[in-house]
Scaffold this motif. Structure first.
Motif, PDB file in Angstrom:
ATOM      1  N   GLY A   1      -6.225  -2.585   0.907  1.00 18.47           N
ATOM      2  CA  GLY A   1      -5.455  -1.671   0.073  1.00 18.47           C
ATOM      3  C   GLY A   1      -5.843  -1.715  -1.392  1.00 18.47           C
ATOM      4  O   GLY A   1      -5.325  -0.946  -2.203  1.00 18.47           O
ATOM      5  N   GLY A   2      -6.767  -2.602  -1.738  1.00 17.17           N
ATOM      6  CA  GLY A   2      -7.196  -2.748  -3.135  1.00 17.17           C
ATOM      7  C   GLY A   2      -7.846  -1.499  -3.697  1.00 17.17           C
ATOM      8  O   GLY A   2      -7.696  -1.194  -4.882  1.00 17.17           O
ATOM      9  N   LEU A   3      -8.547  -0.754  -2.846  1.00 20.77           N
ATOM     10  CA  LEU A   3      -9.197   0.474  -3.302  1.00 20.77           C
ATOM     11  C   LEU A   3      -8.158   1.495  -3.764  1.00 20.77           C
ATOM     12  O   LEU A   3      -8.320   2.141  -4.793  1.00 20.77           O
ATOM     13  CB  LEU A   3     -10.067   1.063  -2.190  1.00 20.77           C
ATOM     14  CG  LEU A   3     -10.754   2.399  -2.488  1.00 20.77           C
ATOM     15  CD1 LEU A   3     -11.665   2.285  -3.709  1.00 20.77           C
ATOM     16  CD2 LEU A   3     -11.561   2.867  -1.275  1.00 20.77           C
ATOM     17  N   LEU A   4      -7.079   1.610  -3.025  1.00 20.08           N
ATOM     18  CA  LEU A   4      -6.018   2.551  -3.372  1.00 20.08           C
ATOM     19  C   LEU A   4      -5.365   2.162  -4.699  1.00 20.08           C
ATOM     20  O   LEU A   4      -5.161   2.996  -5.577  1.00 20.08           O
ATOM     21  CB  LEU A   4      -4.983   2.591  -2.247  1.00 20.08           C
ATOM     22  CG  LEU A   4      -4.090   3.811  -2.156  1.00 20.08           C
ATOM     23  CD1 LEU A   4      -4.908   5.057  -1.849  1.00 20.08           C
ATOM     24  CD2 LEU A   4      -3.031   3.599  -1.078  1.00 20.08           C
ATOM     25  N   VAL A   5      -5.061   0.859  -4.848  1.00 21.64           N
ATOM     26  CA  VAL A   5      -4.431   0.371  -6.082  1.00 21.64           C
ATOM     27  C   VAL A   5      -5.356   0.601  -7.275  1.00 21.64           C
ATOM     28  O   VAL A   5      -4.940   1.113  -8.317  1.00 21.64           O
ATOM     29  CB  VAL A   5      -4.076  -1.125  -5.945  1.00 21.64           C
ATOM     30  CG1 VAL A   5      -3.621  -1.705  -7.281  1.00 21.64           C
ATOM     31  CG2 VAL A   5      -2.999  -1.326  -4.880  1.00 21.64           C
ATOM     32  N   HIS A   6      -6.618   0.226  -7.129  1.00 22.29           N
ATOM     33  CA  HIS A   6      -7.598   0.402  -8.202  1.00 22.29           C
ATOM     34  C   HIS A   6      -7.747   1.880  -8.573  1.00 22.29           C
ATOM     35  O   HIS A   6      -7.777   2.236  -9.759  1.00 22.29           O
ATOM     36  CB  HIS A   6      -8.940  -0.173  -7.760  1.00 22.29           C
ATOM     37  CG  HIS A   6     -10.076   0.124  -8.675  1.00 22.29           C
ATOM     38  ND1 HIS A   6     -10.142  -0.324  -9.980  1.00 22.29           N
ATOM     39  CD2 HIS A   6     -11.231   0.831  -8.465  1.00 22.29           C
ATOM     40  CE1 HIS A   6     -11.272   0.087 -10.541  1.00 22.29           C
ATOM     41  NE2 HIS A   6     -11.943   0.795  -9.643  1.00 22.29           N
ATOM     42  N   SER A   7      -7.792   2.743  -7.581  1.00 20.91           N
ATOM     43  CA  SER A   7      -7.974   4.172  -7.832  1.00 20.91           C
ATOM     44  C   SER A   7      -6.827   4.748  -8.659  1.00 20.91           C
ATOM     45  O   SER A   7      -7.050   5.506  -9.612  1.00 20.91           O
ATOM     46  CB  SER A   7      -8.096   4.932  -6.508  1.00 20.91           C
ATOM     47  OG  SER A   7      -9.238   4.492  -5.796  1.00 20.91           O
ATOM     48  N   LEU A   8      -5.597   4.363  -8.306  1.00 20.54           N
ATOM     49  CA  LEU A   8      -4.448   4.859  -9.062  1.00 20.54           C
ATOM     50  C   LEU A   8      -4.434   4.274 -10.476  1.00 20.54           C
ATOM     51  O   LEU A   8      -4.121   4.981 -11.437  1.00 20.54           O
ATOM     52  CB  LEU A   8      -3.146   4.533  -8.337  1.00 20.54           C
ATOM     53  CG  LEU A   8      -1.866   5.057  -9.012  1.00 20.54           C
ATOM     54  CD1 LEU A   8      -1.907   6.578  -9.184  1.00 20.54           C
ATOM     55  CD2 LEU A   8      -0.628   4.637  -8.219  1.00 20.54           C
ATOM     56  N   GLU A   9      -4.795   3.005 -10.618  1.00 19.35           N
ATOM     57  CA  GLU A   9      -4.853   2.396 -11.956  1.00 19.35           C
ATOM     58  C   GLU A   9      -5.832   3.144 -12.846  1.00 19.35           C
ATOM     59  O   GLU A   9      -5.532   3.425 -14.012  1.00 19.35           O
ATOM     60  CB  GLU A   9      -5.272   0.927 -11.856  1.00 19.35           C
ATOM     61  CG  GLU A   9      -4.200  -0.004 -11.358  1.00 19.35           C
ATOM     62  CD  GLU A   9      -4.674  -1.437 -11.201  1.00 19.35           C
ATOM     63  OE1 GLU A   9      -3.875  -2.258 -10.727  1.00 19.35           O
ATOM     64  OE2 GLU A   9      -5.843  -1.747 -11.538  1.00 19.35           O
ATOM     65  N   VAL A  50       0.829  -1.200   0.000  1.00 19.09           N
ATOM     66  CA  VAL A  50       0.000   0.000   0.000  1.00 19.09           C
ATOM     67  C   VAL A  50       0.872   1.262   0.000  1.00 19.09           C
ATOM     68  O   VAL A  50       0.586   2.214  -0.702  1.00 19.09           O
ATOM     69  CB  VAL A  50      -0.955   0.016   1.208  1.00 19.09           C
ATOM     70  CG1 VAL A  50      -1.675   1.340   1.319  1.00 19.09           C
ATOM     71  CG2 VAL A  50      -1.960  -1.116   1.105  1.00 19.09           C
ATOM     72  N   LYS A  51       1.960   1.256   0.776  1.00 17.53           N
ATOM     73  CA  LYS A  51       2.792   2.459   0.856  1.00 17.53           C
ATOM     74  C   LYS A  51       3.357   2.875  -0.495  1.00 17.53           C
ATOM     75  O   LYS A  51       3.326   4.069  -0.831  1.00 17.53           O
ATOM     76  CB  LYS A  51       3.912   2.279   1.881  1.00 17.53           C
ATOM     77  CG  LYS A  51       4.668   3.592   2.101  1.00 17.53           C
ATOM     78  CD  LYS A  51       5.670   3.486   3.205  1.00 17.53           C
ATOM     79  CE  LYS A  51       6.356   4.794   3.506  1.00 17.53           C
ATOM     80  NZ  LYS A  51       6.769   5.577   2.352  1.00 17.53           N
ATOM     81  N   PRO A  52       3.877   1.942  -1.314  1.00 16.17           N
ATOM     82  CA  PRO A  52       4.367   2.380  -2.630  1.00 16.17           C
ATOM     83  C   PRO A  52       3.269   3.049  -3.463  1.00 16.17           C
ATOM     84  O   PRO A  52       3.517   4.040  -4.152  1.00 16.17           O
ATOM     85  CB  PRO A  52       4.849   1.087  -3.293  1.00 16.17           C
ATOM     86  CG  PRO A  52       5.118   0.151  -2.167  1.00 16.17           C
ATOM     87  CD  PRO A  52       4.149   0.519  -1.087  1.00 16.17           C
ATOM     88  N   THR A  53       2.047   2.521  -3.387  1.00 15.57           N
ATOM     89  CA  THR A  53       0.937   3.116  -4.132  1.00 15.57           C
ATOM     90  C   THR A  53       0.617   4.499  -3.599  1.00 15.57           C
ATOM     91  O   THR A  53       0.420   5.444  -4.369  1.00 15.57           O
ATOM     92  CB  THR A  53      -0.315   2.216  -4.051  1.00 15.57           C
ATOM     93  OG1 THR A  53       0.012   0.913  -4.539  1.00 15.57           O
ATOM     94  CG2 THR A  53      -1.457   2.790  -4.869  1.00 15.57           C
ATOM     95  N   LEU A  54       0.594   4.643  -2.284  1.00 19.97           N
ATOM     96  CA  LEU A  54       0.326   5.950  -1.679  1.00 19.97           C
ATOM     97  C   LEU A  54       1.412   6.952  -2.070  1.00 19.97           C
ATOM     98  O   LEU A  54       1.117   8.105  -2.397  1.00 19.97           O
ATOM     99  CB  LEU A  54       0.236   5.830  -0.159  1.00 19.97           C
ATOM    100  CG  LEU A  54      -0.081   7.122   0.601  1.00 19.97           C
ATOM    101  CD1 LEU A  54      -1.421   7.702   0.153  1.00 19.97           C
ATOM    102  CD2 LEU A  54      -0.071   6.873   2.098  1.00 19.97           C
ATOM    103  N   ASP A  55       2.659   6.515  -2.069  1.00 24.66           N
ATOM    104  CA  ASP A  55       3.760   7.399  -2.467  1.00 24.66           C
ATOM    105  C   ASP A  55       3.596   7.870  -3.912  1.00 24.66           C
ATOM    106  O   ASP A  55       3.848   9.038  -4.232  1.00 24.66           O
ATOM    107  CB  ASP A  55       5.111   6.683  -2.310  1.00 24.66           C
ATOM    108  CG  ASP A  55       5.488   6.459  -0.850  1.00 24.66           C
ATOM    109  OD1 ASP A  55       4.894   7.124   0.026  1.00 24.66           O
ATOM    110  OD2 ASP A  55       6.363   5.617  -0.588  1.00 24.66           O
ATOM    111  N   LEU A  56       3.165   6.962  -4.794  1.00 28.90           N
ATOM    112  CA  LEU A  56       2.942   7.322  -6.195  1.00 28.90           C
ATOM    113  C   LEU A  56       1.817   8.344  -6.322  1.00 28.90           C
ATOM    114  O   LEU A  56       1.887   9.273  -7.124  1.00 28.90           O
ATOM    115  CB  LEU A  56       2.615   6.077  -7.022  1.00 28.90           C
ATOM    116  CG  LEU A  56       3.780   5.130  -7.292  1.00 28.90           C
ATOM    117  CD1 LEU A  56       3.274   3.834  -7.923  1.00 28.90           C
ATOM    118  CD2 LEU A  56       4.812   5.787  -8.197  1.00 28.90           C
ATOM    119  N   ILE A  57       0.763   8.165  -5.521  1.00 31.60           N
ATOM    120  CA  ILE A  57      -0.359   9.105  -5.551  1.00 31.60           C
ATOM    121  C   ILE A  57       0.089  10.483  -5.069  1.00 31.60           C
ATOM    122  O   ILE A  57      -0.220  11.505  -5.688  1.00 31.60           O
ATOM    123  CB  ILE A  57      -1.547   8.574  -4.718  1.00 31.60           C
ATOM    124  CG1 ILE A  57      -2.186   7.377  -5.435  1.00 31.60           C
ATOM    125  CG2 ILE A  57      -2.578   9.666  -4.461  1.00 31.60           C
ATOM    126  CD1 ILE A  57      -3.250   6.657  -4.639  1.00 31.60           C
TER     127      ILE A  57
END
Length: 199
Positions: free
Chosen positions: A52-60, A1-8
């Motif tokens: 953490g799937g919501l965060l990943v999906h949102s960025l995708e 989740v943290k890598p995705t949050l950092d990308l966002i």
């Protein structure tokens, strides 16, 4: 989740429109919803159904929207491209009203549509945009209320951004389902077809 949050965080900081940046901050920096965003699945059993799937999906979805714009409308003004990114990033933010801080479903998940909660989750930010960039505020509302099949609020899409968000949402969901369905099957079925293709 943290890598995705950092990308966002990095992507939001790269937004040139200060008003869109401030809007995203007003939506995402709500402590009562941020933990839910970090831990919620994108769905209970369908796609990105993990913590953490919501965060990943949102960025995708946000990234795919930008990709669609660059492919189909490369001359679209930067502010509209950024609006498309933000619309994709926050299209499911209403799910933070249907999951608790640990990602467990709340009663609202079976009684209310997360789509309706998206406008509620963004209300503080939209009120800010109404004062500083009302056209973008209206554009975001339009995208979120017409982009899904059947136009749940009764309005059809009036701009390509709405279609891009809808299609990117479906693409992300389908890709995740396909990945899970074919996990461990790379040497079987469709995997053999690839041997005679260009990729």
């Amino acid at each position: 989740v943290k890598p995705t949050l950092d990308l966002i965080v990095k992507a939001v900081r790269s937004i040139e429109s200060i008003h869109l940046q401030n809007f995203v901050r007003r939506v995402l920096e709500r402590r009562d919803k941020l933990e839910s965003l970090l831990n919620a699945p994108a769905s209970k059993q369908y796609h990105h159904a993990y913590s953490g799937g919501l965060l990943v999906h949102s960025l995708e979805v946000a990234r795919t929207v930008v990709g669609m714009i660059k492919l189909s409308e490369p001359s679209m003004p930067r502010i509209m491209q950024e609006t498309g990114f933000v619309a994709g990033l926050l299209h499911d933010i209403g799910k933070t009203f249907t999951y608790d801080a640990q990602g467990k479903p709340l009663q609202a998940s079976s009684l209310c549509s997360h789509d309706d909660h998206t406008l509620e989750a963004c209300a503080y930010g939209l009120a800010y945009l109404d004062k500083h960039d009302p056209e973008i505020a209206t554009t975001l509302r339009h995208i979120w209320t017409c982009a899904s099949p059947g136009a749940r609020y009764g309005h059809t899409a009036a701009m390509t951004l709405a279609r891009y968000v809808r299609d990117a949402d479906g693409q992300s969901a389908m890709a995740d389902n396909q990945k899970r369905a074919f996990k461990g099957r790379l040497s079987q079925g469709f995997g053999r077809i690839g041997a005679n293709c260009y990729w």
